[in-house]
Every structure is written in C-alpha cells, then in structure tokens.
Design a protein around this motif. Structure first.
Motif, PDB file in Angstrom:
ATOM      1  N   PHE A  45       0.850  -1.182   0.000  1.00  0.00           N
ATOM      2  CA  PHE A  45       0.000   0.000   0.000  1.00  0.00           C
ATOM      3  C   PHE A  45       0.887   1.234   0.000  1.00  0.00           C
ATOM      4  CE2 PHE A  45       0.516  -1.730   4.238  1.00  0.00           C
ATOM      5  CZ  PHE A  45       1.083  -0.675   4.924  1.00  0.00           C
ATOM      6  N   SER A  46       0.321   2.351  -0.357  1.00  0.00           N
ATOM      7  CA  SER A  46       1.089   3.584  -0.464  1.00  0.00           C
ATOM      8  C   SER A  46       1.157   4.296   0.885  1.00  0.00           C
ATOM      9  CB  SER A  46       0.428   4.506  -1.490  1.00  0.00           C
ATOM     10  OG  SER A  46       1.071   5.753  -1.500  1.00  0.00           O
ATOM     11  N   VAL A  47       2.322   4.820   1.203  1.00  0.00           N
ATOM     12  CA  VAL A  47       2.489   5.589   2.429  1.00  0.00           C
ATOM     13  C   VAL A  47       2.799   7.060   2.112  1.00  0.00           C
ATOM     14  CG1 VAL A  47       3.210   3.634   3.832  1.00  0.00           C
ATOM     15  CG2 VAL A  47       4.923   4.929   2.585  1.00  0.00           C
ATOM     16  N   ASP A  48       2.558   7.448   0.857  1.00  0.00           N
ATOM     17  CA  ASP A  48       2.858   8.826   0.453  1.00  0.00           C
ATOM     18  C   ASP A  48       1.882   9.828   1.047  1.00  0.00           C
ATOM     19  OD1 ASP A  48       4.985   7.904  -1.033  1.00  0.00           O
ATOM     20  OD2 ASP A  48       3.770   7.679  -2.844  1.00  0.00           O
ATOM     21  N   ASN A  49       0.595   9.506   1.068  1.00  0.00           N
ATOM     22  CA  ASN A  49      -0.419  10.406   1.604  1.00  0.00           C
ATOM     23  C   ASN A  49      -0.759   9.953   3.026  1.00  0.00           C
ATOM     24  OD1 ASN A  49      -2.587  11.998   2.189  1.00  0.00           O
ATOM     25  ND2 ASN A  49      -3.689  11.574   0.285  1.00  0.00           N
ATOM     26  N   LYS A  50      -0.332  10.732   4.022  1.00  0.00           N
ATOM     27  CA  LYS A  50      -0.512  10.292   5.405  1.00  0.00           C
ATOM     28  C   LYS A  50      -1.973  10.289   5.839  1.00  0.00           C
ATOM     29  CE  LYS A  50       0.405  14.736   7.619  1.00  0.00           C
ATOM     30  NZ  LYS A  50       1.238  15.426   8.603  1.00  0.00           N
ATOM     31  N   TRP A  51      -2.807  11.133   5.265  1.00  0.00           N
ATOM     32  CA  TRP A  51      -4.217  11.177   5.660  1.00  0.00           C
ATOM     33  C   TRP A  51      -4.977   9.980   5.091  1.00  0.00           C
ATOM     34  CZ3 TRP A  51      -4.709  13.866   9.688  1.00  0.00           C
ATOM     35  CH2 TRP A  51      -3.927  14.995   9.889  1.00  0.00           C
ATOM     36  N   ARG A  52      -4.654   9.587   3.870  1.00  0.00           N
ATOM     37  CA  ARG A  52      -5.274   8.396   3.283  1.00  0.00           C
ATOM     38  C   ARG A  52      -4.825   7.156   4.057  1.00  0.00           C
ATOM     39  NH1 ARG A  52      -4.327   4.447  -0.633  1.00  0.00           N
ATOM     40  NH2 ARG A  52      -6.224   3.821  -1.723  1.00  0.00           N
ATOM     41  N   LEU A  53      -3.540   7.103   4.401  1.00  0.00           N
ATOM     42  CA  LEU A  53      -3.016   5.983   5.181  1.00  0.00           C
ATOM     43  C   LEU A  53      -3.707   5.909   6.537  1.00  0.00           C
ATOM     44  CD1 LEU A  53      -0.967   3.692   5.531  1.00  0.00           C
ATOM     45  CD2 LEU A  53       0.657   5.399   6.364  1.00  0.00           C
ATOM     46  N   LEU A  54      -3.910   7.058   7.184  1.00  0.00           N
ATOM     47  CA  LEU A  54      -4.609   7.089   8.465  1.00  0.00           C
ATOM     48  C   LEU A  54      -6.037   6.575   8.319  1.00  0.00           C
ATOM     49  CD1 LEU A  54      -4.774   7.967  11.464  1.00  0.00           C
ATOM     50  CD2 LEU A  54      -5.564  10.183  10.617  1.00  0.00           C
ATOM     51  N   GLY A  55      -6.735   7.024   7.277  1.00  0.00           N
ATOM     52  CA  GLY A  55      -8.101   6.561   7.043  1.00  0.00           C
ATOM     53  C   GLY A  55      -8.174   5.063   6.806  1.00  0.00           C
ATOM     54  N   MET A  56      -7.256   4.537   6.011  1.00  0.00           N
ATOM     55  CA  MET A  56      -7.245   3.100   5.733  1.00  0.00           C
ATOM     56  C   MET A  56      -6.940   2.295   7.001  1.00  0.00           C
ATOM     57  SD  MET A  56      -8.065   2.856   2.600  1.00  0.00           S
ATOM     58  CE  MET A  56      -7.571   1.279   1.985  1.00  0.00           C
ATOM     59  N   MET A  57      -6.033   2.796   7.832  1.00  0.00           N
ATOM     60  CA  MET A  57      -5.703   2.090   9.068  1.00  0.00           C
ATOM     61  C   MET A  57      -6.869   2.129  10.051  1.00  0.00           C
ATOM     62  SD  MET A  57      -1.714   3.123   9.612  1.00  0.00           S
ATOM     63  CE  MET A  57      -1.502   2.123  11.065  1.00  0.00           C
ATOM     64  N   VAL A  58      -7.568   3.263  10.128  1.00  0.00           N
ATOM     65  CA  VAL A  58      -8.730   3.372  11.008  1.00  0.00           C
ATOM     66  C   VAL A  58      -9.816   2.399  10.559  1.00  0.00           C
ATOM     67  CG1 VAL A  58     -10.631   4.900  11.653  1.00  0.00           C
ATOM     68  CG2 VAL A  58      -8.277   5.710  11.816  1.00  0.00           C
ATOM     69  N   LEU A  59     -10.057   2.322   9.250  1.00  0.00           N
ATOM     70  CA  LEU A  59     -11.052   1.378   8.736  1.00  0.00           C
ATOM     71  C   LEU A  59     -10.644  -0.069   9.002  1.00  0.00           C
ATOM     72  CD1 LEU A  59     -12.043   2.950   5.315  1.00  0.00           C
ATOM     73  CD2 LEU A  59     -13.495   2.653   7.326  1.00  0.00           C
ATOM     74  N   PHE A  60      -9.392  -0.396   8.755  1.00  0.00           N
ATOM     75  CA  PHE A  60      -8.918  -1.769   8.916  1.00  0.00           C
ATOM     76  C   PHE A  60      -8.976  -2.211  10.380  1.00  0.00           C
ATOM     77  CE2 PHE A  60      -5.479  -4.853   9.586  1.00  0.00           C
ATOM     78  CZ  PHE A  60      -5.897  -5.841   8.705  1.00  0.00           C
ATOM     79  N   PHE A  61      -8.340  -1.440  11.257  1.00  0.00           N
ATOM     80  CA  PHE A  61      -8.300  -1.829  12.667  1.00  0.00           C
ATOM     81  C   PHE A  61      -9.640  -1.591  13.351  1.00  0.00           C
ATOM     82  CE2 PHE A  61      -3.736  -0.978  11.877  1.00  0.00           C
ATOM     83  CZ  PHE A  61      -3.276  -2.264  12.126  1.00  0.00           C
ATOM     84  N   GLY A  62     -10.354  -0.546  12.939  1.00  0.00           N
ATOM     85  CA  GLY A  62     -11.665  -0.269  13.518  1.00  0.00           C
ATOM     86  C   GLY A  62     -12.676  -1.351  13.200  1.00  0.00           C
ATOM     87  N   SER A  63     -12.651  -1.875  11.978  1.00  0.00           N
ATOM     88  CA  SER A  63     -13.598  -2.940  11.629  1.00  0.00           C
ATOM     89  C   SER A  63     -13.295  -4.204  12.426  1.00  0.00           C
ATOM     90  CB  SER A  63     -13.539  -3.224  10.130  1.00  0.00           C
ATOM     91  OG  SER A  63     -12.260  -3.725   9.773  1.00  0.00           O
ATOM     92  N   GLY A  64     -12.039  -4.514  12.627  1.00  0.00           N
ATOM     93  CA  GLY A  64     -11.676  -5.686  13.418  1.00  0.00           C
ATOM     94  C   GLY A  64     -12.040  -5.525  14.885  1.00  0.00           C
ATOM     95  N   PHE A  65     -11.998  -4.300  15.383  1.00  0.00           N
ATOM     96  CA  PHE A  65     -12.332  -4.053  16.782  1.00  0.00           C
ATOM     97  C   PHE A  65     -13.836  -4.069  17.013  1.00  0.00           C
ATOM     98  CE2 PHE A  65     -13.213  -1.126  20.326  1.00  0.00           C
ATOM     99  CZ  PHE A  65     -12.501  -1.778  21.329  1.00  0.00           C
ATOM    100  N   THR A  66     -14.615  -3.525  16.089  1.00  0.00           N
ATOM    101  CA  THR A  66     -16.062  -3.419  16.293  1.00  0.00           C
ATOM    102  C   THR A  66     -16.821  -4.691  15.926  1.00  0.00           C
ATOM    103  OG1 THR A  66     -16.351  -2.467  14.097  1.00  0.00           O
ATOM    104  CG2 THR A  66     -16.104  -0.933  15.932  1.00  0.00           C
ATOM    105  N   PHE A  67     -16.229  -5.569  15.135  1.00  0.00           N
ATOM    106  CA  PHE A  67     -16.922  -6.779  14.697  1.00  0.00           C
ATOM    107  C   PHE A  67     -17.438  -7.632  15.856  1.00  0.00           C
ATOM    108  CE2 PHE A  67     -16.947 -11.205  13.194  1.00  0.00           C
ATOM    109  CZ  PHE A  67     -17.938 -11.086  12.236  1.00  0.00           C
ATOM    110  N   PRO A  68     -16.663  -7.901  16.915  1.00  0.00           N
ATOM    111  CA  PRO A  68     -17.200  -8.705  18.031  1.00  0.00           C
ATOM    112  C   PRO A  68     -18.396  -8.043  18.718  1.00  0.00           C
ATOM    113  CG  PRO A  68     -14.828  -8.547  18.199  1.00  0.00           C
ATOM    114  CD  PRO A  68     -15.236  -7.632  17.099  1.00  0.00           C
ATOM    115  N   PHE A  69     -18.393  -6.727  18.818  1.00  0.00           N
ATOM    116  CA  PHE A  69     -19.513  -6.033  19.453  1.00  0.00           C
ATOM    117  C   PHE A  69     -20.780  -6.143  18.608  1.00  0.00           C
ATOM    118  CE2 PHE A  69     -15.714  -3.989  21.148  1.00  0.00           C
ATOM    119  CZ  PHE A  69     -15.963  -4.101  22.514  1.00  0.00           C
TER     120      PHE A  69
END
Length: 63
Positions: free
Chosen positions: A29-53
C-alpha cells in the motif's frame, strides 16, 4: 551439474529483478499520503475491533 544450473538461475533471477528501494517501497500500500493511510488504518483496525460487538448485539437481539 543440476545444482550449478539452479545456482546460476537463482543468481540471474535476483540480478534481473528491479524494485524501487527506500522506505515504504516494499509495502503493498502507499504511504505517500498520510491522511489516506490514516483513514485506511482506522477502517482496517476499527472494523476488526467493532466486529465482536456487532456479533454480540446481534446475538442478544436475536429471538
């Protein structure tokens, strides 16, 4: 003889590969745009965290 042929092939394969060098160039994945990278990481880790709930809520509300 077979060992020498394999060794020559692997050596030539390594030499002929041209990849960009530097930090972040070997990632899938690209690490050039830090805001896009932040959004993708929030979606990835956030979905894994909220799934059990969500699963627990579904089980509680199920009749």
């Amino acid at each position: 003889m077979l060992g020498q042929a394999v060794r020559r092939f692997t050596t030539s394969a390594v030499r002929s590969s041209h990849y960009a060098e530097g930090p972040g160039k070997n990632l899938p994945f690209s690490v050039d745009n830090k805001w896009r990278l932040l959004g993708m990481m929030v979606l990835f880790f956030g979905s894994g965290f909220t799934f059990p709930f969500i699963v627990v809520r579904h089980q509680i509300l199920k009749k």
